[in-house]
Write a protein that holds these residues in place. Structure first.
Motif, PDB file in Angstrom:
ATOM      1  N   TYR A 156       0.827  -1.219   0.000  1.00  0.00           N
ATOM      2  CA  TYR A 156       0.000   0.000   0.000  1.00  0.00           C
ATOM      3  C   TYR A 156       0.851   1.255   0.000  1.00  0.00           C
ATOM      4  CZ  TYR A 156      -4.729  -1.847   0.774  1.00  0.00           C
ATOM      5  OH  TYR A 156      -5.952  -2.441   0.651  1.00  0.00           O
ATOM      6  N   ALA A 157       0.456   2.203  -0.876  1.00  0.00           N
ATOM      7  CA  ALA A 157       1.018   3.547  -0.821  1.00  0.00           C
ATOM      8  C   ALA A 157       0.244   4.294   0.258  1.00  0.00           C
ATOM      9  CB  ALA A 157       0.850   4.209  -2.176  1.00  0.00           C
ATOM     10  N   PRO A 158       0.792   5.339   0.875  1.00  0.00           N
ATOM     11  CA  PRO A 158       2.133   5.852   0.662  1.00  0.00           C
ATOM     12  C   PRO A 158       3.232   5.200   1.496  1.00  0.00           C
ATOM     13  CG  PRO A 158       0.893   7.333   2.080  1.00  0.00           C
ATOM     14  CD  PRO A 158      -0.032   6.201   1.742  1.00  0.00           C
ATOM     15  N   LEU A 159       2.928   4.110   2.205  1.00  0.00           N
ATOM     16  CA  LEU A 159       3.983   3.428   2.943  1.00  0.00           C
ATOM     17  C   LEU A 159       5.124   3.012   2.018  1.00  0.00           C
ATOM     18  CD1 LEU A 159       5.057   2.132   5.554  1.00  0.00           C
ATOM     19  CD2 LEU A 159       3.711   0.112   5.021  1.00  0.00           C
ATOM     20  N   THR A 160       4.768   2.624   0.769  1.00  0.00           N
ATOM     21  CA  THR A 160       5.782   2.144  -0.160  1.00  0.00           C
ATOM     22  C   THR A 160       6.461   3.266  -0.932  1.00  0.00           C
ATOM     23  OG1 THR A 160       3.919   1.738  -1.640  1.00  0.00           O
ATOM     24  CG2 THR A 160       4.868  -0.155  -0.539  1.00  0.00           C
ATOM     25  N   GLU A 161       6.102   4.518  -0.656  1.00  0.00           N
ATOM     26  CA  GLU A 161       6.779   5.632  -1.338  1.00  0.00           C
ATOM     27  C   GLU A 161       8.162   5.829  -0.711  1.00  0.00           C
ATOM     28  OE1 GLU A 161       5.677   7.351  -3.875  1.00  0.00           O
ATOM     29  OE2 GLU A 161       3.516   7.154  -3.936  1.00  0.00           O
ATOM     30  N   SER A 162       9.007   6.592  -1.413  1.00  0.00           N
ATOM     31  CA  SER A 162      10.402   6.718  -0.953  1.00  0.00           C
ATOM     32  C   SER A 162      10.536   7.281   0.441  1.00  0.00           C
ATOM     33  CB  SER A 162      11.210   7.619  -1.876  1.00  0.00           C
ATOM     34  OG  SER A 162      10.777   7.497  -3.173  1.00  0.00           O
ATOM     35  N   GLU A 163       9.635   8.214   0.822  1.00  0.00           N
ATOM     36  CA  GLU A 163       9.829   8.855   2.124  1.00  0.00           C
ATOM     37  C   GLU A 163       9.641   7.871   3.260  1.00  0.00           C
ATOM     38  OE1 GLU A 163       6.885  12.106   2.103  1.00  0.00           O
ATOM     39  OE2 GLU A 163       6.142  10.889   0.410  1.00  0.00           O
ATOM     40  N   TYR A 164       8.759   6.905   3.098  1.00  0.00           N
ATOM     41  CA  TYR A 164       8.500   5.970   4.200  1.00  0.00           C
ATOM     42  C   TYR A 164       9.183   4.632   3.990  1.00  0.00           C
ATOM     43  CZ  TYR A 164       5.098   9.544   5.128  1.00  0.00           C
ATOM     44  OH  TYR A 164       4.512  10.753   5.363  1.00  0.00           O
ATOM     45  N   SER A 165       9.650   4.362   2.778  1.00  0.00           N
ATOM     46  CA  SER A 165      10.390   3.127   2.492  1.00  0.00           C
ATOM     47  C   SER A 165      11.632   3.489   1.704  1.00  0.00           C
ATOM     48  CB  SER A 165       9.531   2.155   1.677  1.00  0.00           C
ATOM     49  OG  SER A 165       8.518   1.624   2.444  1.00  0.00           O
ATOM     50  N   THR A 244       7.187  11.057  -9.729  1.00  0.00           N
ATOM     51  CA  THR A 244       5.805  11.308 -10.160  1.00  0.00           C
ATOM     52  C   THR A 244       4.920  11.324  -8.900  1.00  0.00           C
ATOM     53  OG1 THR A 244       5.565   8.938 -10.527  1.00  0.00           O
ATOM     54  CG2 THR A 244       6.000  10.296 -12.460  1.00  0.00           C
ATOM     55  N   HIS A 245       3.641  11.641  -9.083  1.00  0.00           N
ATOM     56  CA  HIS A 245       2.773  11.864  -7.929  1.00  0.00           C
ATOM     57  C   HIS A 245       1.499  11.037  -7.997  1.00  0.00           C
ATOM     58  CE1 HIS A 245       5.137  15.324  -6.540  1.00  0.00           C
ATOM     59  NE2 HIS A 245       5.304  15.567  -7.816  1.00  0.00           N
ATOM     60  N   PHE A 246       1.618   9.781  -8.423  1.00  0.00           N
ATOM     61  CA  PHE A 246       0.392   9.000  -8.568  1.00  0.00           C
ATOM     62  C   PHE A 246      -0.287   8.736  -7.238  1.00  0.00           C
ATOM     63  CE2 PHE A 246       0.427   8.385 -12.971  1.00  0.00           C
ATOM     64  CZ  PHE A 246       1.719   8.189 -13.392  1.00  0.00           C
ATOM     65  N   TYR A 247       0.490   8.310  -6.251  1.00  0.00           N
ATOM     66  CA  TYR A 247      -0.135   7.834  -5.023  1.00  0.00           C
ATOM     67  C   TYR A 247       0.182   8.692  -3.824  1.00  0.00           C
ATOM     68  CZ  TYR A 247       0.113   3.881  -8.212  1.00  0.00           C
ATOM     69  OH  TYR A 247       0.059   3.085  -9.319  1.00  0.00           O
ATOM     70  N   ARG A 248       0.786   9.879  -4.063  1.00  0.00           N
ATOM     71  CA  ARG A 248       1.137  10.741  -2.939  1.00  0.00           C
ATOM     72  C   ARG A 248       0.167  11.900  -2.920  1.00  0.00           C
ATOM     73  NH1 ARG A 248       7.167  12.207  -3.602  1.00  0.00           N
ATOM     74  NH2 ARG A 248       6.723  12.056  -5.817  1.00  0.00           N
ATOM     75  N   SER A 249      -0.468  12.119  -1.767  1.00  0.00           N
ATOM     76  CA  SER A 249      -1.557  13.080  -1.758  1.00  0.00           C
ATOM     77  C   SER A 249      -1.092  14.528  -1.817  1.00  0.00           C
ATOM     78  CB  SER A 249      -2.414  12.862  -0.512  1.00  0.00           C
ATOM     79  OG  SER A 249      -1.590  12.847   0.627  1.00  0.00           O
ATOM     80  N   GLY A 250       0.196  14.775  -1.666  1.00  0.00           N
ATOM     81  CA  GLY A 250       0.661  16.154  -1.647  1.00  0.00           C
ATOM     82  C   GLY A 250       0.315  16.950  -2.893  1.00  0.00           C
ATOM     83  N   GLU A 251       0.608  16.374  -4.065  1.00  0.00           N
ATOM     84  CA  GLU A 251       0.405  17.125  -5.310  1.00  0.00           C
ATOM     85  C   GLU A 251      -0.718  16.528  -6.139  1.00  0.00           C
ATOM     86  OE1 GLU A 251       1.893  19.839  -5.973  1.00  0.00           O
ATOM     87  OE2 GLU A 251       3.402  19.812  -4.382  1.00  0.00           O
ATOM     88  N   GLY A 252      -1.807  16.149  -5.490  1.00  0.00           N
ATOM     89  CA  GLY A 252      -2.975  15.696  -6.250  1.00  0.00           C
ATOM     90  C   GLY A 252      -3.073  14.207  -6.472  1.00  0.00           C
ATOM     91  N   GLY A 253      -2.079  13.449  -6.026  1.00  0.00           N
ATOM     92  CA  GLY A 253      -2.175  12.008  -6.173  1.00  0.00           C
ATOM     93  C   GLY A 253      -3.084  11.433  -5.089  1.00  0.00           C
ATOM     94  N   ASP A 254      -3.304  10.131  -5.117  1.00  0.00           N
ATOM     95  CA  ASP A 254      -4.236   9.534  -4.166  1.00  0.00           C
ATOM     96  C   ASP A 254      -3.812   8.120  -3.810  1.00  0.00           C
ATOM     97  OD1 ASP A 254      -7.879   9.084  -4.174  1.00  0.00           O
ATOM     98  OD2 ASP A 254      -6.366   8.861  -2.611  1.00  0.00           O
ATOM     99  N   PRO A 255      -3.559   7.864  -2.523  1.00  0.00           N
ATOM    100  CA  PRO A 255      -3.206   6.490  -2.131  1.00  0.00           C
ATOM    101  C   PRO A 255      -4.286   5.487  -2.507  1.00  0.00           C
ATOM    102  CG  PRO A 255      -2.851   8.024  -0.308  1.00  0.00           C
ATOM    103  CD  PRO A 255      -3.517   8.803  -1.387  1.00  0.00           C
ATOM    104  N   VAL A 256      -5.534   5.935  -2.561  1.00  0.00           N
ATOM    105  CA  VAL A 256      -6.614   4.996  -2.867  1.00  0.00           C
ATOM    106  C   VAL A 256      -6.542   4.553  -4.326  1.00  0.00           C
ATOM    107  CG1 VAL A 256      -9.124   4.692  -2.869  1.00  0.00           C
ATOM    108  CG2 VAL A 256      -8.028   5.933  -1.027  1.00  0.00           C
ATOM    109  N   LEU A 257      -5.918   5.354  -5.192  1.00  0.00           N
ATOM    110  CA  LEU A 257      -5.745   4.922  -6.585  1.00  0.00           C
ATOM    111  C   LEU A 257      -4.921   3.641  -6.648  1.00  0.00           C
ATOM    112  CD1 LEU A 257      -6.064   5.358  -9.627  1.00  0.00           C
ATOM    113  CD2 LEU A 257      -4.043   6.818  -9.569  1.00  0.00           C
TER     114      LEU A 257
END
Lengths: 641, 354, 205
Positions: A156-165, A244-257
């Motif tokens: 699950y994002a955003p756990l798997t994004e660079s900042e948290y992993s 890119t910002h697919f799953y990060r909510s900061g710039e319009g992305g969405d973890p639910v996607l």
């Protein structure tokens, strides 16, 4: 042969002709031969052994997890290692075992069941195996170097994004998905085309074995389900690698996607595992109850209905995310609805057994375990389908219990039955019956002891994916019992391994048809010759071996010295033309190496996609580019439409 | 005689299903009752109760179906004559229509469909009931999840009556509680099974969960979405108490920290305000106003340390501050540079933050 | 044509006189190509759905940048649609087993390839957003990037086939390959029309 053979020699039925035919279809010897092999049985064998190896690895990971959880506040395995263990266990079982093993068995078995000499794209089949192997080796290599995934099999994002992993753990995981999904997608194309175009004359769709229907339906599902996880993981890779910002909510992305894309794949995925199991059940039940399965048309429609409905359930994995309530209710209805085609299958099997004459061998035992285990798993599935109930048990050990009941009951137990059933065809020897019974009962009892308590643990509040739990929660006893069950399972697997190894070398020899089966694979030698069938049969019935012969009953006119496979029409299997099939080639192997370099390189830099695509292009072009010798041989037998 | 055999076989089917059902019931009585405090089977509020009611209905239907199908199955395999590989296969079935089997299968499918409809309707009704809990005269909490602790802001009107606490929620019995759920980092999930099902806390979105405790008690909850290293140690306590006790607690929480009076505690406060503690923690009424870690203004009123990781006692507190990594590896709190005496003073100070 | 012999082999179906290759859905290659189309079509559909998902969760679209310039994208759409013509004639020639026809039309197809790949580079520069600007930028680059990957691989496939048709070694099956390549080309163009509409026009409504 270095000189092109320009004269076509038709197979004449003599022993010399048979030797020549076998030589035509055999893989070359030696190491180079082994890397160039394209015979579907060779690839199928490798594939099955590799996936069973991953099954054992996944099982060992699970055993370690159970040892850690058997006592509260245990410190046998630390937090970081435990998180990697459960992530690797899920990843191994779902991506490296459950779906690939089903495809592997199909690659071996489907041509034998439909009267073909080969699969439709033998070299692509070989490539699919190599790319799978390299992906599996990569993720295990990463794991042993402490770079294994630690965010679950579902990432699950955003756990798997660079900042948290940080680091490369998740990149290896995401790229492993690319490897295994490319393999599965290509195998699906191979299986569909084989089933549609290579069936023996007379084997209309209506006469196809139910196992072949199951693999056809599964393979279509693969085509539409796997792209979702490939797209999802590509978005994750680019999020991590190039921001890119697919799953990060900061710039319009969405973890639910991420969740939508992943579960759009993830739900059909479990049916990719389950439906082949249903195919095994039909194949074994009919042989061991000495009669055709009751309700063939209903069984086929039930498989197709299950496949369609499977694509409409994915949100039931997301009931606790804040989505509109009305939408969730739709998915409850769909999740309940899918029980109906499975129920139809269960009732038809019971009707078959009811009026059959039962041969209680080990294959049948494993299949009968389905009726207890899958049934229970399916019923807990109905509980999970309810939004309200799911709100309590989602992400608890209740779900762990449910998923193991359906996956092992619906797929792994039938798979073991299938192994006992087709082992004599594969090796020429029968497995030991007594060891088989011990294997079965220990597995069955161990399974229930290990997983039943988990239903209760979930209801009593134990969440999933926890490396330890407090002593005063009262979960200790049930966890201990569960671990004891795991030990029983491990012992049963040991017995299985002993049975396989001993029987392979010293088992009772098997004739063509040790079980009295009705389908085509039992008409040829055990193990089959390189070319499978000396003469392609002409089929007039659903159970060609059980029904009286009708004329014509076999095909003549195919070459003995050229790889010719009869191509037939899709629905009625009317003979259409004689396809020339390729010789063994090293290029699938080399291409797989080149593609692996591209995939692994892109974990470190996006430019790898650019420079590594050059060797990939060269390898693929070399693979495709026709050889003069082969072309001349084809031209010698060519006849235009 | 045949009737006896048939009866015996059906009994075997029923017994195996009863075994399964019995296994379900047994632990309720056989295993320790300390398993009550984080337990979906021990509802203490209306939401959890409605869910459990649906659960029982579903369980009964599913068990009956399980028994029925297994009974049919066992009967089938027992009544069928035995065979071996050489027994001729009965292909006449390909020419027959087997009307008896057809009727039986159709009937079974019809009954199954009906039961599925019952489950669907029951689920819709339960879902509606859960969403229609009356909300008037309730309290509002904004819960923000962090890796690996819970930040709770009790909102109120006027805003001067708002206060912030962490990891332990008190709520009044019998009153609705509306909790808005946010995350500051990854996806977490709020779950207190005695009171309600769970709801995910997704960064970038605000979710809402409404619940009500109808019995006083201490209820434990735990994060229910894997959130990284210490997901296993992200628990929270929800303490439901009678309105007066709740009001007293809330009143106390609103006050800034009382000034320490003993020498040791005063020294401890000085140390606290002079070291790394203030880079993360708030103690209202002092210069410590950082919000990276839990609000410590009324830390001593809480029963656990570090979101349920340790009981809040003097020894545990000292050990925790000395080396948090020992108890919750990878938590954001670094180990303390304070010496033994200094540590004791800080602990004394923290004990005054009631 | 199947000869049913009536001599002592009445139990046999003689297939010796059957052809050795065939076109269209009679060929496994058609099924393989359709399988790839199904997979890649699904990827495009899911990417487009992700585009609209992010759109529906956003208060403005594009999020922070102007919409892509219409010039290059529209020009490329026209070029790709026009490439249908040589592609169609290449397929017709292949079905007739007309080698010189196939050679001519494949070369013309390659010229179109060069054209639309070149214009594609300009399209990327005219998007008015980077992949790392925001989620809108990410999904736009993903969609255009995925399609470009298909354009590239289709161009390379077609180039290899074109060269082969000049150098040999050739046999009947290669005409089937040309025919299937044409089908795949149609997919790449067809999917572009939809993606073009999504990328260039939906932000304008």
């Amino acid at each position: 042969m270095s000189v092109p053979v320009t004269e076509r020699v038709v197979y004449d039925g003599t022993p010399e002709g048979t030797v020549e035919l076998a030589g035509t279809w055999r893989d070359p010897p030696g190491l180079m031969g082994s890397l160039s092999a394209i015979n579907h049985k060779t690839i199928g064998r490798r594939f099955i052994v590799t996936t069973m190896g991953f099954f054992a690895a996944g099982g060992i990971l699970a055993a370690l997890m159970r040892l850690q959880l058997m006592r509260p506040e245990n410190d046998l395995i630390g937090m970081d290692l435990y998180n990697q263990l459960f992530s690797m266990h899920g990843t191994t079982m779902m991506f490296l075992f459950a779906v690939p093993v089903m495809q592997a068995v199909a690659i071996y078995l489907v041509p034998l069941m439909i009267g073909a000499r080969t699969v439709a794209f033998p070299r692509m089949n070989a490539f699919a195996y190599w790319i799978f192997l390299f992906g599996g080796l990569m993720i295990y290599g990463a794991f042993f170097l402490n770079t294994g995934p630690d965010a679950g099999w579902f990432g699950y994002a955003p756990l798997t994004e660079s900042e948290y992993s940080p680091g490369k753990r998740i990149d290896f995981w995401a790229q492993m998905i690319t490897f295994t999904e490319v393999s599965a997608l290509l195998e699906a194309i191979v299986i569909i085309t084989t089933i549609f175009k290579l069936r023996a004359p007379g084997m209309t769709l209506n006469r196809m074995p139910l196992y072949v229907w199951a693999m056809l339906v599964t393979s279509f599902m693969v085509l539409f389900a796997m792209p979702a996880v490939m797209l999802a993981s590509t978005g994750l890779i680019t999020d991590r690698l190039v921001n890119t910002h697919f799953y990060r909510s900061g710039e319009g992305g969405d973890p639910v996607l991420w969740q939508h894309l992943f579960w759009f794949f993830g739900h059909p995925e479990v049916y990719l595992i389950f439906i082949p199991g249903l195919g095994f059940l039909s194949a074994i039940i009919e042989t061991f109850s000495r009669r055709p399965i009751f309700g063939y048309p209903a069984m086929v429609l039930a498989l197709i209905a299950t496949a369609f409905l499977a694509f409409g359930l994915w949100v039931h994995h997301m009931f606790t995310a804040n989505l509109p309530e009305l939408g969730k209710t739709f998915f409850t209805a769909a999740s309940l609805l899918i029980a109906i085609p499975t129920a139809i299958q269960i009732f038809c099997w019971i009707a078959t057994l009811w009026k059959g004459r039962l041969n209680f061998r080990t294959p049948l035992l494993f299949v009968l375990a389905f009726f207890f285990i899958l049934l229970m798993g399916g019923l807990t599935g109905l509980m999970l389908a309810s939004v309200s109930l799911d709100l309590q048990v989602h992400d608890t050990y209740f779900v762990v219990a449910h998923l193991h009941y359906v996956l092992l009951g619906g797929a792994v137990f039938p798979l073991f039955g299938a192994i006992y059933y087709w082992f004599p065809k594969y090796t020429g020897r029968l497995m030991d019956e007594r060891l088989g019974q011990w294997n079965f009962w220990l597995f069955f009892i161990g399974f229930n002891v290990a997983f039943f308590p988990m239903h209760l643990l979930g209801l009593y509040g134990m969440p999933r994916r926890v490396y330890t739990y407090p002593a005063d929660m009262g979960w200790g006893t049930m966890n201990l019992i569960s671990t004891l069950g795991a030990v029983l399972i491990a012992i049963s697997m040991l017995l299985f391994l002993i049975n396989v190894v001993r029987s392979w070398h010293k088992g009772t020899s098997a004739a063509n048809d040790p079980w009295g089966g009705g389908t085509l694979e039992w008409s040829i030698a055990s193990p089959p010759p390189a070319h499978n069938f000396d003469v392609i049969p002409v089929v007039h019935a659903r159970y060609p071996l059980w029904e009286a012969l009708k004329t014509p009953d076999h095909v003549v006119g195919l070459a003995a010295n050229h790889r010719e496979q009869l191509i037939t029409s899709v629905i009625d299997a009317q003979p259409d033309y004689r396809g020339s099939f390729p010789d063994p080639s090293i290029w699938p192997f080399i291409s797989a190496v080149a593609v692996s370099i591209l995939f692994i390189g892109s974990i470190y830099t996006p430019w790898a996609v650019v420079w590594a695509s050059i060797p990939v292009s060269i390898a693929l072009i070399a693979w495709f580019w026709p050889r003069k010798k082969e072309t001349e041989e084809d031209l010698a037998v060519e006849k235009s439409p | 005689m045949r009737g006896l055999i048939v009866g015996g076989l059906v009994m075997r089917g029923i017994l195996s299903a009863a075994f399964a059902a019995g296994l379900a019931a047994l632990p309720l009585h056989a295993f320790p009752q300390t398993a009550n405090l984080q337990n979906a089977m021990q509802p203490a509020g209306v939401q959890a109760e409605k869910i459990l009611d649906l659960g029982y209905l579903t369980f009964i239907i599913c068990t009956l179906v399980f028994i029925a199908i297994l009974a049919a199955f066992f009967y089938a395999i027992k009544r069928a004559p035995r065979a071996d590989e050489s027994t001729a296969a009965e292909v006449s079935f390909l020419r027959e229509t087997e009307p008896g089997s057809k009727r039986a299968v159709l009937l079974a499918v019809a009954i199954s469909t009906l039961l599925l409809l019952v489950l669907l309707v029951a689920d819709v009704f339960t879902g509606r009931a859960l969403s229609q809990m009356p909300l008037s005269d309730g309290i509002h909490i904004e819960l923000t999840s962090h890796r690996w602790w819970w930040e709770a802001r009790y909102t109120a009107d006027p805003p001067s009556r708002m206060f912030t606490t962490a990891n332990e929620l008190h709520i009044p019995v019998g009153k609705p509680v509306v909790i808005s759920l946010k995350s500051s980092d990854v996806i977490h999930s709020f779950w207190v099974p005695n009171l309600h099902g769970k709801k995910d806390m997704i960064p970038g979105r605000t979710a809402t969960i409404t619940l009500r405790a109808d019995k006083p008690g201490v209820y434990r909850g735990q994060c229910a979405e894997f959130c990284g290293y210490q997901h296993a140690k992200m628990a929270l306590l929800v303490i439901a108490e009678p309105q007066e006790q709740y009001d007293a607690w809330a009143e106390q929480q609103r006050r800034p920290a009382a000034a320490p009076t003993t020498a040791s505690a005063i020294a401890g406060q000085k140390l606290f305000l002079g070291t790394t503690c203030v880079s993360c923690h708030t103690v209202r009424g002092t210069s410590a106003q950082a919000t990276l870690g839990p609000d410590l203004t009324h830390f001593a009123s809480r029963r656990t340390i570090a979101a349920g990781t340790l009981p809040n006692s003097r020894e545990h507190l000292a050990a925790w501050i000395r080396d948090p990594q020992k108890f919750k590896l990878m938590a954001n709190m670094p180990s303390s540079p304070l010496s033994g005496d200094q540590l004791q003073a800080v602990v004394h100070y923290l004990e005054t933050l009631k | 044509m199947i000869q049913r012999t009536t001599s002592e082999n009445s139990a046999a179906l003689d297939v010796a006189e059957l052809p050795s290759f065939a076109f269209g859905h009679r060929s496994p290659m058609w099924w393989g190509t359709m399988g790839m189309i199904a997979i890649e079509g699904t990827v495009f559909v899911l990417a487009i759905m992700s585009y609209f998902y992010l759109y529906s969760h956003s208060t403005s679209w594009p999020m922070t940048t102007p919409a892509p310039e219409l010039l290059w994208g529209t020009l490329n759409t026209a070029i790709m649609l026009a490439s249908y013509i040589p592609n169609h004639f290449a397929k017709k020639a292949a079905l007739r087993l007309d080698l010189s026809g196939v050679r001519l039309w494949l070369v013309i197809c390659m010229l179109f390839s060069v054209a639309f790949l070149t214009v594609r580079v300009f399209e990327f520069t005219a998007l008015n957003v980077r992949w790392d600007t925001d989620a809108y930028g990410s999904i736009v680059w993903m969609l255009l990037g995925l399609h470009t990957l298909h354009l590239l691989t289709d161009a390379v496939d077609s180039l290899v086939l074109t060269v082969l048709m000049f150098t040999g070694p050739l046999e009947g099956k290669r005409f089937v390959d040309v025919s299937e390549n044409c089908m795949y080309w149609n997919f790449v163009v067809g999917s572009w029309v939809i993606i073009y509409a999504v990328l260039y026009w939906s932000p304008r409504f």
